[in-house]
Write a protein that holds these residues in place. Sequence first.
Motif, PDB file in Angstrom:
ATOM      1  N   VAL A 182     -15.487  -0.184  -0.591  1.00 42.96           N
ATOM      2  CA  VAL A 182     -14.297  -0.936  -0.584  1.00 42.96           C
ATOM      3  C   VAL A 182     -13.215  -1.280  -1.536  1.00 42.96           C
ATOM      4  O   VAL A 182     -13.846  -1.070  -1.792  1.00 42.96           O
ATOM      5  CB  VAL A 182     -15.513  -2.735   0.341  1.00 42.96           C
ATOM      6  N   MET A 183     -12.493  -0.580  -1.323  1.00 44.95           N
ATOM      7  CA  MET A 183     -11.486  -0.764  -1.487  1.00 44.95           C
ATOM      8  C   MET A 183      -9.381  -1.948  -1.129  1.00 44.95           C
ATOM      9  O   MET A 183      -9.412  -1.726  -0.024  1.00 44.95           O
ATOM     10  CB  MET A 183     -10.736   0.657  -1.534  1.00 44.95           C
ATOM     11  N   GLU A 184      -8.768  -1.483  -1.979  1.00 42.20           N
ATOM     12  CA  GLU A 184      -7.536  -1.563  -1.741  1.00 42.20           C
ATOM     13  C   GLU A 184      -6.982  -0.895  -0.272  1.00 42.20           C
ATOM     14  O   GLU A 184      -6.686   0.356  -0.225  1.00 42.20           O
ATOM     15  CB  GLU A 184      -7.051  -1.809  -2.511  1.00 42.20           C
ATOM     16  N   PHE A 185      -6.412  -1.660   0.419  1.00 44.91           N
ATOM     17  CA  PHE A 185      -5.346  -1.087   1.840  1.00 44.91           C
ATOM     18  C   PHE A 185      -4.517  -1.217   1.111  1.00 44.91           C
ATOM     19  O   PHE A 185      -3.849  -1.157   0.923  1.00 44.91           O
ATOM     20  CB  PHE A 185      -5.871  -2.258   2.855  1.00 44.91           C
ATOM     21  N   CYS A 186      -3.954   0.684   1.895  1.00 49.08           N
ATOM     22  CA  CYS A 186      -2.533   0.801   1.360  1.00 49.08           C
ATOM     23  C   CYS A 186      -2.083   1.244   3.158  1.00 49.08           C
ATOM     24  O   CYS A 186      -2.241   1.919   4.176  1.00 49.08           O
ATOM     25  CB  CYS A 186      -2.825   2.821   0.862  1.00 49.08           C
ATOM     26  N   GLU A 187      -0.800   1.111   3.177  1.00 52.62           N
ATOM     27  CA  GLU A 187      -0.345   0.264   4.233  1.00 52.62           C
ATOM     28  C   GLU A 187       0.913   1.371   4.654  1.00 52.62           C
ATOM     29  O   GLU A 187       1.098   1.871   6.107  1.00 52.62           O
ATOM     30  CB  GLU A 187       0.413  -1.650   4.758  1.00 52.62           C
ATOM     31  N   GLY A 188       0.762   1.810   3.750  1.00 51.72           N
ATOM     32  CA  GLY A 188       2.165   2.882   3.513  1.00 51.72           C
ATOM     33  C   GLY A 188       1.323   3.802   4.344  1.00 51.72           C
ATOM     34  O   GLY A 188       2.125   4.826   4.715  1.00 51.72           O
ATOM     35  N   GLY A 189      -0.189   4.536   4.720  1.00 49.05           N
ATOM     36  CA  GLY A 189      -0.051   5.550   4.544  1.00 49.05           C
ATOM     37  C   GLY A 189      -0.467   6.423   4.383  1.00 49.05           C
ATOM     38  O   GLY A 189      -0.096   5.865   1.988  1.00 49.05           O
ATOM     39  N   ASP A 190      -0.428   7.897   4.069  1.00 52.72           N
ATOM     40  CA  ASP A 190      -0.269   8.550   3.376  1.00 52.72           C
ATOM     41  C   ASP A 190       0.462   9.718   2.664  1.00 52.72           C
ATOM     42  O   ASP A 190       1.770   9.099   3.731  1.00 52.72           O
ATOM     43  CB  ASP A 190      -1.556  10.177   3.337  1.00 52.72           C
ATOM     44  N   LEU A 191       0.517  10.367   2.199  1.00 53.77           N
ATOM     45  CA  LEU A 191       2.373  11.080   1.518  1.00 53.77           C
ATOM     46  C   LEU A 191       2.858  11.987   2.429  1.00 53.77           C
ATOM     47  O   LEU A 191       4.203  11.642   2.645  1.00 53.77           O
ATOM     48  CB  LEU A 191       1.765  11.791   0.306  1.00 53.77           C
ATOM     49  N   ASN A 192       1.670  12.656   3.238  1.00 55.80           N
ATOM     50  CA  ASN A 192       2.339  13.146   4.388  1.00 55.80           C
ATOM     51  C   ASN A 192       3.631  12.166   5.228  1.00 55.80           C
ATOM     52  O   ASN A 192       4.042  12.503   5.763  1.00 55.80           O
ATOM     53  CB  ASN A 192       1.536  13.871   5.562  1.00 55.80           C
ATOM     54  N   GLN A 193       2.669  12.074   5.404  1.00 52.48           N
ATOM     55  CA  GLN A 193       3.520  11.095   7.165  1.00 52.48           C
ATOM     56  C   GLN A 193       4.235   9.440   6.082  1.00 52.48           C
ATOM     57  O   GLN A 193       5.318   9.010   6.278  1.00 52.48           O
ATOM     58  CB  GLN A 193       1.897   9.539   6.583  1.00 52.48           C
ATOM     59  N   TYR A 194       4.516   8.873   4.829  1.00 50.49           N
ATOM     60  CA  TYR A 194       5.521   8.298   4.156  1.00 50.49           C
ATOM     61  C   TYR A 194       6.590   9.086   4.354  1.00 50.49           C
ATOM     62  O   TYR A 194       8.149   9.186   4.394  1.00 50.49           O
ATOM     63  CB  TYR A 194       4.614   8.138   2.950  1.00 50.49           C
ATOM     64  N   ILE A 195       6.813  10.670   3.594  1.00 47.97           N
ATOM     65  CA  ILE A 195       7.946  11.223   3.233  1.00 47.97           C
ATOM     66  C   ILE A 195       8.526  12.064   4.331  1.00 47.97           C
ATOM     67  O   ILE A 195       9.050  11.953   4.657  1.00 47.97           O
ATOM     68  CB  ILE A 195       7.451  12.593   2.440  1.00 47.97           C
ATOM     69  N   LEU A 196       7.585  12.353   5.078  1.00 47.22           N
ATOM     70  CA  LEU A 196       8.098  12.962   6.596  1.00 47.22           C
ATOM     71  C   LEU A 196       8.476  12.405   7.725  1.00 47.22           C
ATOM     72  O   LEU A 196       9.177  12.331   8.438  1.00 47.22           O
ATOM     73  CB  LEU A 196       7.139  13.969   6.900  1.00 47.22           C
ATOM     74  N   SER A 197       8.378  10.933   7.253  1.00 44.66           N
ATOM     75  CA  SER A 197       8.940  10.199   8.413  1.00 44.66           C
ATOM     76  C   SER A 197      10.378   9.131   8.266  1.00 44.66           C
ATOM     77  O   SER A 197      11.116   8.608   8.906  1.00 44.66           O
ATOM     78  CB  SER A 197       7.960   8.559   8.623  1.00 44.66           C
ATOM     79  N   ARG A 198      10.725   9.674   6.518  1.00 47.63           N
ATOM     80  CA  ARG A 198      11.764   8.797   6.191  1.00 47.63           C
ATOM     81  C   ARG A 198      13.162  10.551   6.288  1.00 47.63           C
ATOM     82  O   ARG A 198      12.298  11.633   5.506  1.00 47.63           O
ATOM     83  CB  ARG A 198      11.310   7.876   5.342  1.00 47.63           C
ATOM     84  N   ARG A 199      14.276   9.773   5.837  1.00 45.08           N
ATOM     85  CA  ARG A 199      15.279  10.736   5.382  1.00 45.08           C
ATOM     86  C   ARG A 199      15.060  10.787   4.154  1.00 45.08           C
ATOM     87  O   ARG A 199      14.534  10.110   2.976  1.00 45.08           O
ATOM     88  CB  ARG A 199      16.160  10.188   5.019  1.00 45.08           C
ATOM     89  N   PRO A 200      14.625  11.961   3.643  1.00 52.66           N
ATOM     90  CA  PRO A 200      15.429  12.128   2.198  1.00 52.66           C
ATOM     91  C   PRO A 200      15.571  11.202   1.061  1.00 52.66           C
ATOM     92  O   PRO A 200      17.221  11.200   1.159  1.00 52.66           O
ATOM     93  CB  PRO A 200      15.698  13.903   1.932  1.00 52.66           C
TER      94      PRO A 200
END
Length: 403
Positions: A182-200
Amino acid sequence: MELRNGTRRQLVLRSGRRSCKRSAGMKRDAGKVLKSLQVQSSDSGDASIEEPRFTLGLSRNPSVVLAPRYNLLREVGRGSYGTVYEAVARKSGARVAVKKLRCDAPEKVELALAEFWALASLEKKHENIVHLEECVLERNGMAQKMSHGNKSSKQYLRLVETSLKGERIPGYHEEPCYLWFVMEFCEGGDLNQYILSRRPNPRTNRSFMKQLTCAVAFLHKNNIVHRDLKPDNILISQKFGTPIVKVADFGLSKVCAGYGCAERGSEALIEKNVNINNFWLSSACGSDFYMAPEVWEGHYTAKADIFALGIIIWAMLERITFIDGESKRELLGTYIRQGSEIIPVGEALLENPKMVLDIPQKPRSLMSNVIRRLLYDMLAVNPDDRLDAFQLEHRMDQVTCAT
């Protein structure tokens, strides 16, 4: 040799060098709940127990009313490591992540215990390390809260014995055990999802570089080598608006506990400031595209984490990606192109130690010279020439301020 952007290129990740295979998670209905129940007996037959016990799902005794602990809402991740769910803590209403690992084989037990031992060994929390709320050991519908070194739990001791011996315990054929993290929930997904779904965003890149460096330095200060740093294992929390990096998945980690203990007469001296970079590891494990050259040979130190971090930062800054042929996901990762093949940077450097990496990779890259030099020092083929986590932490402060 040539570096190229592998975006949209089909590629099957090779996992043969990964000595610890993740176990596939078992399916579970999202409507199930984790529930607590005090019991009057333990594995050893003692009438009193120190830890509260839990039961998973519905009680087998209809006369017992159970208080739900966590409601499992939905499955958010599945892979060879297990299954991860988003859940809600019944009392506080806080969202948490619950990961279920099946412990029915020595290699699976080893992965589960490695993660538990690494997270449980951290006496202090760190903002950039995923926080473990609790770990629950389940078998036959009943479960017990895990505590490190719990000698009163036969189930825990069986898991430890299985992990140490690397074989099933003779005569132990009961239903498989499960470990629930049981761990803290990270709603932003992983680094792949976060970086590639946004502009640089240069500001976000600088922030993530510094946060990741702080996380690795903290782990190394606590004598933990992660050994599987990659964008999949870096989660993003957005609870307070600003994205916070969380290093997760410690299944391949190594706790270098006991190193620094020296005998002098009858006294055991424990060094407080142990240099983890002097502790040699031999299990060639990790994910191919982030493995340092020396890991492929099976003789490496904590500096292998620095190499993996260098690959991640390089890929993040220039958005170098490839397509995983199995999951069809676009992943951040830098590689070398040799003819029609693309191979991991670490493997290429092992074959040709004199190879000079083309950093930056893109002709019109905006990468500064200070970051370029930093990446070269993080990706040095000779570990002796590579920065350690503490040197990197100091350099990263200078780099982020300068840029």
